[in-house]
Motif scaffolding. Structure first.
Motif, PDB file in Angstrom:
ATOM      1  N   PRO A 135       0.832  -1.219   0.204  1.00 39.86           N
ATOM      2  CA  PRO A 135       0.070  -0.076  -0.040  1.00 39.86           C
ATOM      3  C   PRO A 135       0.777   1.255  -0.041  1.00 39.86           C
ATOM      4  CG  PRO A 135      -0.446  -1.269   1.793  1.00 39.86           C
ATOM      5  CD  PRO A 135       0.570  -1.919   1.325  1.00 39.86           C
ATOM      6  N   VAL A 136       0.432   2.258  -0.931  1.00 40.28           N
ATOM      7  CA  VAL A 136       1.093   3.431  -0.837  1.00 40.28           C
ATOM      8  C   VAL A 136       0.137   4.580  -0.334  1.00 40.28           C
ATOM      9  CG1 VAL A 136       2.282   5.347  -2.313  1.00 40.28           C
ATOM     10  CG2 VAL A 136       2.646   2.907  -2.883  1.00 40.28           C
ATOM     11  N   ILE A 137       0.693   5.479   0.793  1.00 39.02           N
ATOM     12  CA  ILE A 137       0.062   6.378   1.402  1.00 39.02           C
ATOM     13  C   ILE A 137       0.692   7.735   0.889  1.00 39.02           C
ATOM     14  CG2 ILE A 137      -0.698   7.361   3.502  1.00 39.02           C
ATOM     15  CD1 ILE A 137      -0.483   4.623   4.663  1.00 39.02           C
ATOM     16  N   ILE A 138      -0.043   8.373   0.061  1.00 39.37           N
ATOM     17  CA  ILE A 138       0.572   9.718  -0.334  1.00 39.37           C
ATOM     18  C   ILE A 138       0.144  10.945   0.838  1.00 39.37           C
ATOM     19  CG2 ILE A 138       0.453  11.432  -2.077  1.00 39.37           C
ATOM     20  CD1 ILE A 138       0.981   9.086  -3.440  1.00 39.37           C
ATOM     21  N   VAL A 139       1.598  11.380   1.143  1.00 31.53           N
ATOM     22  CA  VAL A 139       1.214  12.492   2.409  1.00 31.53           C
ATOM     23  C   VAL A 139       1.711  13.854   1.650  1.00 31.53           C
ATOM     24  CG1 VAL A 139       2.303  12.997   4.582  1.00 31.53           C
ATOM     25  CG2 VAL A 139       2.214  10.706   3.698  1.00 31.53           C
ATOM     26  N   ASP A 140       1.143  15.015   2.552  1.00 28.54           N
ATOM     27  CA  ASP A 140       1.359  16.237   2.159  1.00 28.54           C
ATOM     28  C   ASP A 140       1.310  16.794   0.619  1.00 28.54           C
ATOM     29  OD1 ASP A 140       2.761  18.645   1.544  1.00 28.54           O
ATOM     30  OD2 ASP A 140       4.778  17.694   1.635  1.00 28.54           O
ATOM     31  N   ARG A 141       1.872  16.427  -0.407  1.00 24.68           N
ATOM     32  CA  ARG A 141       1.481  17.089  -1.431  1.00 24.68           C
ATOM     33  C   ARG A 141       0.869  15.862  -2.553  1.00 24.68           C
ATOM     34  NH1 ARG A 141       7.548  19.525  -3.360  1.00 24.68           N
ATOM     35  NH2 ARG A 141       7.715  21.003  -1.364  1.00 24.68           N
TER      36      ARG A 141
END
Ligand code: GYE
Length: 362
Positions: free
Chosen positions: A147-153
């Motif tokens: 799983p990839v969790i995109i953070v901030d941008r």
């Protein structure tokens, strides 16, 4: 626990060196006594630590392996964001964190994600430098079942290619800056210079879009120029120096982060241009980090729109839901507010006080 032991050992070392340098007998004896106590405490702590270490070894297979592909170290905001991830995803909290500083290089960051896939981490946290270019490696992570969790941008890849995203609303941040300016100027004309962030970053794109949405409603505003300062102090200074050479008539400078604002202020100081509540130029900044808020409290930055870097707790909440096999929202919003210098009151922002500054840890 390891940290506690290290602190105690360091304390003992300081005390031991004090013993060595003690010039009065009394001081030496007292210090020696407390050194003994400290040594006992260290022994006790060491015993506990050994027991816990044994537990740790037994449990080390249970640590959740996470990879954090970070943008770089361009700003105070970024440093706070990195530190927050290290604090939350610590071994004591049950994580094995691998960290890569991509030094603002999108290609290097893609390779960092690829590296995490090869290391078979359990989760990848990605603060993407640019929005573009992510499809292939996100597909690779998905194929590997990570799983990839995109953070901030944000990224402009299809939503199906990542698990979930956590972040602030950058367009809203830009709109808040614009709305505050309109309220402050109350119909007065504005000649505006914009120091943008990194080209292609969602923080830049969003803040620009939001501010421009408001500017479009104000025919009395002119955006004279907009150049990228890469979210760094040096970048902000360089762009401001070139603006000063090209434009003699401006009364607003929008800096898309605090570090750029510090550089812009240096450039204006050198050119003898005054700014802030008592000056000729209105400064708007983003991030509202501790130093940025200090300048706001001092009246040097008129308005500072917050962007909260402490996003690791939100990321951990999402991770825990995934661990529990729960459905997660596609996006978790981290909310912000805005701050204005003393003497300004605004429906869009809080007027700065020492208490607000004291509460700001980053
Ligand atoms: O404003 C800037 C940092 O992506 C919101 O990146 C973040 C921005 C932040 O370098 O200081």
């Amino acid at each position: 626990m390891k940290r506690k032991l290290a602190v105690l050992l360091a304390g003992t070392m300081v005390m031991a060196s004090l013993v060595g340098c003690g010039s009065s007998d009394t001081a030496t004896t007292e210090t020696a006594a407390s050194t003994e106590e400290a040594a006992e405490t260290v022994e006790e702590t060491a015993e506990e630590t050994t027991e816990e270490a044994a537990d740790d070894t037994a449990a080390s297979g249970d640590l959740i392996k996470v990879g954090h592909a970070q943008v770089g170290h361009e700003s105070d905001w970024r440093a706070a964001n990195t530190q927050n991830f290290q604090d939350v995803f610590s071994e004591a909290n049950g994580y094995d964190l691998a960290f890569v500083d991509s030094d603002n290089d999108n290609a290097a960051q893609i390779e960092a994600v690829r590296g995490f896939i090869q290391q078979e981490v359990d989760y990848i946290f990605l603060d993407p430098i640019e929005t573009a270019g992510w499809d292939t490696v996100l597909q690779e992570a998905q194929d590997a079942g990570i799983p990839v969790i995109i953070v901030d941008r944000s990224v402009d890849a299809d939503e199906s290619l990542y698990t979930t995203a956590v972040g602030t609303d950058m367009v809203l941040e830009g709109e808040t800056a614009g709305n505050w300016l309109a309220e402050y100027l109350n119909g007065e004309a504005a000649n505006i210079l914009v120091i943008e962030g990194t080209v292609g970053a969602s923080a830049t794109l969003g803040r620009t879009e939001g501010f421009n949405n408001v500017a479009a409603e104000h025919s009395e505003w002119t955006i004279l120029d907009s150049q990228d300062g890469d979210f760094t102090q040096a970048g902000g200074q360089e762009v401001m120096e070139s603006f000063i050479k090209s434009y003699s008539d401006f009364n607003v400078v929008v800096c898309q982060n605090d570090n750029e604002a510090y550089g812009a202020m240096d450039a204006m100081d050198a050119a003898g241009i005054t700014y802030g509540v008592d000056g000729d130029v209105i400064i708007i900044s983003f991030d509202a980090t501790h130093d940025g808020l200090q300048y706001t409290l001092d009246g040097k930055i008129n308005c500072n729109v917050e962007c909260n870097p402490l996003q690791a707790t939100f990321a951990e909440d999402v991770l825990k839901q995934l661990e529990a096999g729960e459905e997660v929202d596609k996006f978790t919003l981290v909310t912000d507010e805005a701050f204005v210098a003393p003497g300004i009151t605004s429906q869009y922002a809080t007027t700065m006080t020492q208490e607000v500054l004291d509460a700001r840890a980053y």
